[in-house]
Write an enzyme that holds these catalytic residues in place. Structure first.
Site, PDB file in Angstrom:
ATOM      1  N   TRP A  39       0.858  -1.177   0.000  1.00  0.00           N
ATOM      2  CA  TRP A  39       0.000   0.000   0.000  1.00  0.00           C
ATOM      3  C   TRP A  39       0.910   1.248   0.000  1.00  0.00           C
ATOM      4  CZ3 TRP A  39      -0.282   4.049   3.481  1.00  0.00           C
ATOM      5  CH2 TRP A  39      -1.313   4.970   3.228  1.00  0.00           C
ATOM      6  N   LYS A  49     -16.588   6.257  -8.465  1.00  0.00           N
ATOM      7  CA  LYS A  49     -15.310   5.675  -8.028  1.00  0.00           C
ATOM      8  C   LYS A  49     -15.640   4.393  -7.277  1.00  0.00           C
ATOM      9  CE  LYS A  49     -11.349   6.725  -5.000  1.00  0.00           C
ATOM     10  NZ  LYS A  49     -10.774   7.752  -4.127  1.00  0.00           N
ATOM     11  N   ASP A  99     -14.354   1.524  -5.100  1.00  0.00           N
ATOM     12  CA  ASP A  99     -13.225   1.231  -4.222  1.00  0.00           C
ATOM     13  C   ASP A  99     -13.321  -0.207  -3.696  1.00  0.00           C
ATOM     14  OD1 ASP A  99     -10.978   1.666  -2.663  1.00  0.00           O
ATOM     15  OD2 ASP A  99     -11.800   3.371  -1.576  1.00  0.00           O
ATOM     16  N   MET A 100     -12.256  -0.689  -3.080  1.00  0.00           N
ATOM     17  CA  MET A 100     -12.223  -2.055  -2.525  1.00  0.00           C
ATOM     18  C   MET A 100     -11.066  -2.082  -1.539  1.00  0.00           C
ATOM     19  SD  MET A 100     -11.020  -5.372  -2.591  1.00  0.00           S
ATOM     20  CE  MET A 100     -11.685  -7.004  -2.638  1.00  0.00           C
ATOM     21  N   ASN A 101     -11.381  -2.067  -0.252  1.00  0.00           N
ATOM     22  CA  ASN A 101     -10.348  -1.754   0.742  1.00  0.00           C
ATOM     23  C   ASN A 101      -9.865  -2.904   1.611  1.00  0.00           C
ATOM     24  OD1 ASN A 101      -9.624   1.154   0.617  1.00  0.00           O
ATOM     25  ND2 ASN A 101     -11.844   1.344   0.658  1.00  0.00           N
ATOM     26  N   CYS A 152     -10.508   1.441  -8.048  1.00  0.00           N
ATOM     27  CA  CYS A 152      -9.654   1.787  -6.914  1.00  0.00           C
ATOM     28  C   CYS A 152      -9.666   0.579  -5.985  1.00  0.00           C
ATOM     29  CB  CYS A 152     -10.238   3.012  -6.215  1.00  0.00           C
ATOM     30  SG  CYS A 152      -9.379   3.497  -4.700  1.00  0.00           S
ATOM     31  N   ASP A 208      -2.660   5.549  -3.149  1.00  0.00           N
ATOM     32  CA  ASP A 208      -3.010   6.577  -2.160  1.00  0.00           C
ATOM     33  C   ASP A 208      -1.818   7.488  -1.878  1.00  0.00           C
ATOM     34  OD1 ASP A 208      -5.659   6.057  -1.761  1.00  0.00           O
ATOM     35  OD2 ASP A 208      -5.342   4.689  -0.077  1.00  0.00           O
TER      36      ASP A 208
HETATM   37  C1  DGJ Z   1      -9.056   4.146  -0.281  1.00  0.00           C
HETATM   38  C2  DGJ Z   1      -8.911   4.991  -1.509  1.00  0.00           C
HETATM   39  O1  DGJ Z   1      -7.705   4.681  -2.136  1.00  0.00           O
HETATM   40  C3  DGJ Z   1      -8.995   6.456  -1.119  1.00  0.00           C
HETATM   41  O2  DGJ Z   1      -8.792   7.257  -2.251  1.00  0.00           O
HETATM   42  C4  DGJ Z   1     -10.325   6.724  -0.490  1.00  0.00           C
HETATM   43  O3  DGJ Z   1     -11.332   6.561  -1.438  1.00  0.00           O
HETATM   44  C5  DGJ Z   1     -10.532   5.819   0.699  1.00  0.00           C
HETATM   45  N1  DGJ Z   1     -10.316   4.432   0.356  1.00  0.00           N
HETATM   46  C6  DGJ Z   1     -11.917   5.977   1.251  1.00  0.00           C
HETATM   47  O4  DGJ Z   1     -12.207   5.058   2.219  1.00  0.00           O
END
Ligand code: DGJ
Length: 725
Positions: free
Chosen positions: A192, A469, A471-473, A519, A541
């Site tokens: 990351w 956008k 996303d997937m965290n 993302c 990020d």
């Molecule tokens: C991770 C993304 O990379 C960021 O740009 C942002 O959208 C956050 N998640 C939001 O939780």
């Protein structure tokens, strides 16, 4: 162009040939992959040098020598003990196979890879079917080439023609063998905030296995591998690239055998993979994009960029101007309301920005990272009156509006989880591992994907949204679905990604005018699988102007600049705490789809003027950046200078961005050679008010300007006459 005769096959794309033949025992073997040859050369390869190979190509018992033979579909359990491409366990427990040529066909167009992203059209395909001597399994190897693209795209289909089910425990997409060459191997590794750093090491004996086991292609290793001849650099020498059109757990491995042979093989990760293939069923593997370059790494990157623009990115967006946006994430994080957002939107419009993107935190009970995911309805205690007042404000300002979603996730503290606690990937009795306090929805279940499609669609339909956008965290863990029977649990990771593709397909088809950006906690799923649906991906990020240059450099090795979403953020940088001049942040962000990720209202008047100027200048070169040819000129990994040029296809224009890391004492008289221009044409360098031939700009170069630490510069180069004479 594909040529096939008497068991010989020649595939010619732009600047390369791929040749194979079927030997006397029916094994499909590779003859050549490299510079272009003509059909009559096949006889030279087979009857000429083939006679002096060991064993000779006409040896009636080549199978005894298969260990070391360049196989197109290596199998398990016979003489070839290097990595097999396919392993299938039958009802009696047997795994051994012997795949022999059965038939082939050639057709115009591309194969359909069911449920997965794949080449969009044109070209010509050779499909060779091999039958297993020992079981009713058939493998069809697909090869597609285009006259104007220098890649060959491969995948395979596995068919169970028997009465019983078989279990595929490995179903790779391709194999590519080289007989006698010595290579270095390149991968893009990271984490990351530091995605896709190139690393090159000698390919040594045994197996170099690049893989993700995380259910996504990952920050850690990108689904890309290159074999590089020792004399290959950015501009000259030979290399081969291998890239998977896949966003889940993958493997790409390079094996140096004891006879000097190299095997590259890859596809869906076989760790914990076990796919039950019932009688009459067909399994489709993801495509691999394989590239040969004799113009060094730069040639490989340009080949991939051309291919991705021509065959991966949705045609509607490929040449479309990208929105210049402001995103509120680093400006506000979760702490916002209309009073905080309106001034940012107002300022964005004044500075020339096109689109306002509202990031995480607008929905459910989402006041922090521990709650709300899955509840895709507006948090009206934060945003009074819903999204409408903010969207209206954007519209009054002439701005378009974009919105963030994280469709694959759910928070424990959410209405969705309370209603459907069994919709997550987990094994009852095991405490699920949390990452960022969230759980992964079980996208192997059609009803879960359908529910998310409906709830996300409702938001898009009921609001004027032009940009999403996605996303997937977090990664997958536990790898268990209560909805799958015991003998299909090994299918979960692949079924999950098929569910992601289905949702992406449904949403992008339902809203064809909405621009989608991918993302995954920054650049954790930056691959051609996702680029098939989303024309650009948030690269990282980490927006620190120095680190970002390195990330974009690495990413550019196998993805076009048009795929990279690149923003200017505030200083000190939120990830590195480094202070980099605004000019440098803007220059680095101009090498992609640009935008801003900061509180514009906090900028000084001088900075605002600088941002407005950056946007005006960007809009003059965005077309070149998004469509031109990339030449990497100075590596930030090998020197204190980063420098890249984008050159228009007709070689009349170039845009060059350079950045210095720390200034060094007496670091004078450095030059940058400008590649990619026409040697015989004359050019003017705007910033230096100099004219020179393309040849001089390449061989003599331009002097690196003096800058302070993390300073940067641009050169706008334009052709001024048609000849240097
Ligand atoms: C991770 C993304 O990379 C960021 O740009 C942002 O959208 C956050 N998640 C939001 O939780």
């Amino acid at each position: 162009m594909i040529y096939a005769q008497n068991g010989k096959f020649l595939l010619n794309g732009k600047g390369f040939s791929y040749a194979m033949f079927i030997d006397g025992q029916g094994f499909l073997q590779k003859l050549h992959f490299g510079g272009q040859i003509i059909p009559s050369d096949l006889d030279f390869l087979i009857c000429g040098i083939g006679k002096i190979q060991e064993p000779p190509f006409d040896n009636p018992n080549r199978e005894s020598y298969l260990d070391g033979m360049p196989a197109e579909c290596p199998f398990f359990g016979r003489i070839d003990t290097c990595e097999p491409m396919i392993t299938a366990v039958r009802s009696d427990g047997a795994v051994v196979s012997r795949f022999i040529y059965s038939s082939h066909k050639i057709y115009d167009g591309v194969p359909n890879v069911k449920g997965m992203p794949c080449a969009r059209g044109g070209g010509q395909t050779l499909a060779i079917t091999l039958k297993d001597n020992f079981s009713p399994i058939e493998v069809t190897l697909n090869y597609t080439v285009w006259d104007d693209l220098n890649v060959v795209v491969k995948n395979c289909e596995i068919f169970n023609g028997g009465g019983d089910s078989v279990f595929l425990t490995r179903a790779f997409s391709f194999c590519c063998d080289f007989t006698d060459e010595r290579f270095d191997v390149m991968r893009l590794w990271g984490d990351w905030g530091k995605e896709r750093s190139p690393e090159i090491s000698p390919l040594s004996h045994g197996i170099t296995r690049l893989q993700s086991t995380r259910g996504v292609s990952s920050h850690q290793i990108n689904p890309f591998l290159a074999l590089i001849k020792p004399d290959c650099d950015e501009n000259v020498g030979e290399c081969y690239g291998f890239q998977l059109v896949y966003s889940g757990s993958f493997v790409l491995s390079a094996e140096l055998g004891n006879k000097g042979q190299t095997r590259v093989i890859g596809g869906i990760n076989d760790l914990n993979f076990r796919w039950k293939l019932d009688s009459g069923e067909r399994f489709f593997t993801p495509q691999a994009i394989i590239c040969y370059s004799n113009e060094g790494l730069g040639g490989m990157s340009r080949a991939y960029a051309d291919y991705i623009r021509a065959q991966i990115v949705r045609p509607k967006w490929v040449n479309a101007r990208r929105p210049v946006l402001v995103n509120n994430w680093e400006a506000t994080y979760f702490d916002f309301n209309n009073e905080r957002l309106f001034p940012i939107a107002d300022e964005a419009a004044r500075l020339g920005i096109d689109t306002f993107v509202l990031d995480d935190g607008w929905f459910g009970k989402r006041d922090g990272a521990a709650s709300g995911l899955g509840d895709w309805y507006v948090n009206t205690s934060k945003l009074k009156g819903g999204l409408k007042p903010l969207i209206d404000r954007c519209k009054q300002n002439g701005l378009k509006f974009g919105l963030w979603f994280e469709p694959e996730m759910v928070s424990r503290d959410s209405d969705l989880f309370r209603a459907h606690p069994d919709w997550i990937i987990s094994k009852s009795g095991y405490e699920p591992a949390l990452q960022r306090n969230q759980l992964v929805l079980d996208f192997s279940r059609a009803e879960v994907v359908d529910y998310i499609f409906n709830s996300v669609s409702d938001v898009i339909k009921n609001n004027d949204i032009s940009y999403v956008k996605w996303d997937m965290n977090r990664y997958l863990s536990e790898f268990y679905s209560p909805a799958l029977p015991a003998d299909r649990q090994g299918e979960l990771a692949h079924r999950y990604i098929l569910g992601v593709y289905r949702l992406a397909d449904m949403l992008t088809n339902a809203f064809p005018d909405v621009f989608f950006e991918g993302c995954a906690s920054g650049g954790g799923r930056f691959d051609t699988g996702m680029l098939y649906y989303f024309p650009q991906i948030w690269t990282s990020d980490d927006t620190d102007g120095y680190e970002r240059a390195k990330i974009q450099w690495g990413t550019s090795l196998c993805y076009p600049l048009s795929a990279m979403s690149c923003h200017v953020s505030a200083c000190p940088n939120h990830q590195t705490e480094r202070v980099v001049p605004l000019g440098t942040r803007g220059n680095i962000a101009s090498l992609g789809a640009t935008g801003y990720e900061l509180d514009l209202t906090k900028l000084s008047n001088e900075e605002k003027a600088q941002v407005a100027e950056q946007i005006t200048e960007y809009k003059k070169i965005d077309d070149l950046v998004l469509r031109g040819d990339l030449y990497r000129l100075s590596s930030p990994f090998d020197s204190p200078i980063f420098c890249m040029a984008v050159v228009s296809k007709d070689k009349t224009l170039a845009y060059v961005v350079g950045e210095r890391a720390l200034t060094l004492p007496r670091d004078v008289n450095r030059i940058i050679r400008i590649y990619g221009l026409d040697d015989g044409k004359m050019y003017r360098v705007r910033e230096l008010n100099l004219t020179a031939s393309g040849g001089a700009l390449k061989t003599a170069g331009l002097p690196v300007p003096k800058t302070g630490d993390f300073g940067s510069w641009t050169w706008h180069i334009e052709q001024i006459t048609t000849t240097g004479k």
